[in-house]
Design an enzyme around this catalytic site. Sequence first.
Site, PDB file in Angstrom:
ATOM      1  N   ASN A   1       2.995   0.194 -11.511  1.00  0.00           N
ATOM      2  CA  ASN A   1       3.129   1.562 -12.007  1.00  0.00           C
ATOM      3  C   ASN A   1       4.602   1.823 -12.291  1.00  0.00           C
ATOM      4  OD1 ASN A   1       0.352   2.139 -11.667  1.00  0.00           O
ATOM      5  ND2 ASN A   1       0.680   2.464  -9.480  1.00  0.00           N
TER       6      ASN A   1
ATOM      7  N   CYS B   1      12.903  -1.729   0.658  1.00  0.00           N
ATOM      8  CA  CYS B   1      14.138  -2.445   1.014  1.00  0.00           C
ATOM      9  C   CYS B   1      14.126  -2.801   2.499  1.00  0.00           C
ATOM     10  CB  CYS B   1      15.378  -1.592   0.708  1.00  0.00           C
ATOM     11  SG  CYS B   1      15.815  -1.564  -1.037  1.00  0.00           S
TER      12      CYS B   1
ATOM     13  N   HIS C   1       1.033  -4.781  -7.687  1.00  0.00           N
ATOM     14  CA  HIS C   1      -0.170  -4.804  -6.863  1.00  0.00           C
ATOM     15  C   HIS C   1      -1.003  -6.012  -7.299  1.00  0.00           C
ATOM     16  CE1 HIS C   1       0.017  -0.451  -5.521  1.00  0.00           C
ATOM     17  NE2 HIS C   1       0.730  -0.349  -6.622  1.00  0.00           N
TER      18      HIS C   1
ATOM     19  N   ASP D   1      -0.706  -4.697   1.443  1.00  0.00           N
ATOM     20  CA  ASP D   1      -0.634  -3.241   1.320  1.00  0.00           C
ATOM     21  C   ASP D   1      -1.214  -2.613   2.587  1.00  0.00           C
ATOM     22  OD1 ASP D   1      -0.458  -1.131  -1.362  1.00  0.00           O
ATOM     23  OD2 ASP D   1      -1.429  -0.423   0.483  1.00  0.00           O
TER      24      ASP D   1
ATOM     25  N   HIS E   1       7.212  -2.778  -7.537  1.00  0.00           N
ATOM     26  CA  HIS E   1       6.210  -3.586  -6.832  1.00  0.00           C
ATOM     27  C   HIS E   1       5.031  -3.846  -7.752  1.00  0.00           C
ATOM     28  CE1 HIS E   1       5.540   0.695  -5.984  1.00  0.00           C
ATOM     29  NE2 HIS E   1       4.239   0.430  -5.993  1.00  0.00           N
TER      30      HIS E   1
ATOM     31  N   HIS F   1      17.022  -3.818  -4.528  1.00  0.00           N
ATOM     32  CA  HIS F   1      16.441  -2.540  -4.925  1.00  0.00           C
ATOM     33  C   HIS F   1      16.547  -2.331  -6.431  1.00  0.00           C
ATOM     34  CE1 HIS F   1      14.974   1.518  -4.403  1.00  0.00           C
ATOM     35  NE2 HIS F   1      15.811   1.845  -5.374  1.00  0.00           N
TER      36      HIS F   1
ATOM     37  N   HIS G   1      10.507   1.600  -5.703  1.00  0.00           N
ATOM     38  CA  HIS G   1      11.058   0.243  -5.635  1.00  0.00           C
ATOM     39  C   HIS G   1      10.003  -0.630  -6.299  1.00  0.00           C
ATOM     40  CE1 HIS G   1      13.196  -3.075  -3.101  1.00  0.00           C
ATOM     41  NE2 HIS G   1      12.307  -3.686  -3.887  1.00  0.00           N
TER      42      HIS G   1
ATOM     43  N   GLY H   1       1.723   7.102 -11.580  1.00  0.00           N
ATOM     44  CA  GLY H   1       1.202   6.979 -10.225  1.00  0.00           C
ATOM     45  C   GLY H   1       2.122   6.244  -9.273  1.00  0.00           C
TER      46      GLY H   1
ATOM     47  N   CYS I   1      15.050   3.321   1.561  1.00  0.00           N
ATOM     48  CA  CYS I   1      13.896   2.816   0.798  1.00  0.00           C
ATOM     49  C   CYS I   1      13.026   1.946   1.707  1.00  0.00           C
ATOM     50  CB  CYS I   1      14.396   2.014  -0.404  1.00  0.00           C
ATOM     51  SG  CYS I   1      13.082   1.135  -1.273  1.00  0.00           S
TER      52      CYS I   1
HETATM   53  P1  AMP Z   1       2.454   2.949  -5.916  1.00  0.00           P
HETATM   54  O1  AMP Z   1       1.517   4.111  -5.939  1.00  0.00           O
HETATM   55  O2  AMP Z   1       2.266   2.004  -7.074  1.00  0.00           O
HETATM   56  O3  AMP Z   1       3.897   3.372  -5.725  1.00  0.00           O
HETATM   57  O4  AMP Z   1       2.029   2.088  -4.665  1.00  0.00           O
HETATM   58  C1  AMP Z   1       2.656   2.160  -3.416  1.00  0.00           C
HETATM   59  C2  AMP Z   1       1.837   1.319  -2.484  1.00  0.00           C
HETATM   60  O5  AMP Z   1       2.601   1.063  -1.319  1.00  0.00           O
HETATM   61  C3  AMP Z   1       0.539   1.987  -2.017  1.00  0.00           C
HETATM   62  O6  AMP Z   1      -0.561   1.141  -2.350  1.00  0.00           O
HETATM   63  C4  AMP Z   1       0.730   2.122  -0.510  1.00  0.00           C
HETATM   64  O7  AMP Z   1      -0.473   1.943   0.213  1.00  0.00           O
HETATM   65  C5  AMP Z   1       1.747   1.027  -0.222  1.00  0.00           C
HETATM   66  N1  AMP Z   1       2.585   1.216   0.967  1.00  0.00           N
HETATM   67  C6  AMP Z   1       3.302   2.312   1.312  1.00  0.00           C
HETATM   68  N2  AMP Z   1       3.980   2.111   2.456  1.00  0.00           N
HETATM   69  C7  AMP Z   1       3.712   0.833   2.833  1.00  0.00           C
HETATM   70  C8  AMP Z   1       4.123   0.014   3.942  1.00  0.00           C
HETATM   71  N3  AMP Z   1       4.963   0.464   4.890  1.00  0.00           N
HETATM   72  N4  AMP Z   1       3.624  -1.248   4.023  1.00  0.00           N
HETATM   73  C9  AMP Z   1       2.767  -1.722   3.073  1.00  0.00           C
HETATM   74  N5  AMP Z   1       2.371  -1.005   2.014  1.00  0.00           N
HETATM   75  C10 AMP Z   1       2.818   0.255   1.887  1.00  0.00           C
HETATM   76 ZN    ZN Z   2      14.325  -0.421  -2.356  1.00  0.00          ZN
END
Ligand code: AMP
Ligand code: ZN
Length: 114
Positions: A88, A10, A103, A33, A101, A49, A99, A94, A7
């Site tokens: 989400n 993680c 925004h 992000d 998160h 996680h 994991h 979306g 992940c």
């Molecule tokens: P979601 O669509 O809600 O799952 O959002 C996932 C978010 O993670 C997106 O806005 C991506 O740009 C962001 N993301 C993916 N990989 C990374 C990373 N390595 N570092 C920072 N943000 C990331």
């Molecule tokens: Zn995780």
Amino acid sequence: MANSSSCIFCQIAAEQLPAEIVRIDDEFVAFRDVSPRAKTHVLVIPRSHVEHLDDFLADGGSSDRMLAFVRATAAEVGVEGQYRLVTNVGEAAGQVVPHLHWHILAGQRLPGFG
Ligand code: AMP
Ligand code: ZN
């Protein structure tokens, strides 16, 4: 659930994958992000996680502590009182990274939902 080596969030929480971390404590991490959708775009994750908000709450996670961390993060990056908070839950909504998160989107006038 134990942290998953597959992940990416993680790995960020374990500081094994680089990220621009803006706030960290023993339960949560906030980082920028990698593909910002607003002038300020920060993600807040629990270090352990868990797939999404529903599972976090079902597992007895503290929404109070998590939201207090979100609020402190918003203050840390200078957007207190002026931000959008989105999580989400599930692929259909979306969610791409499985994991939990949040925004934090801010730093500019955001389009409404209407
Ligand atoms: P979601 O669509 O809600 O799952 O959002 C996932 C978010 O993670 C997106 O806005 C991506 O740009 C962001 N993301 C993916 N990989 C990374 C990373 N390595 N570092 C920072 N943000 C990331
Ligand atoms: Zn995780």
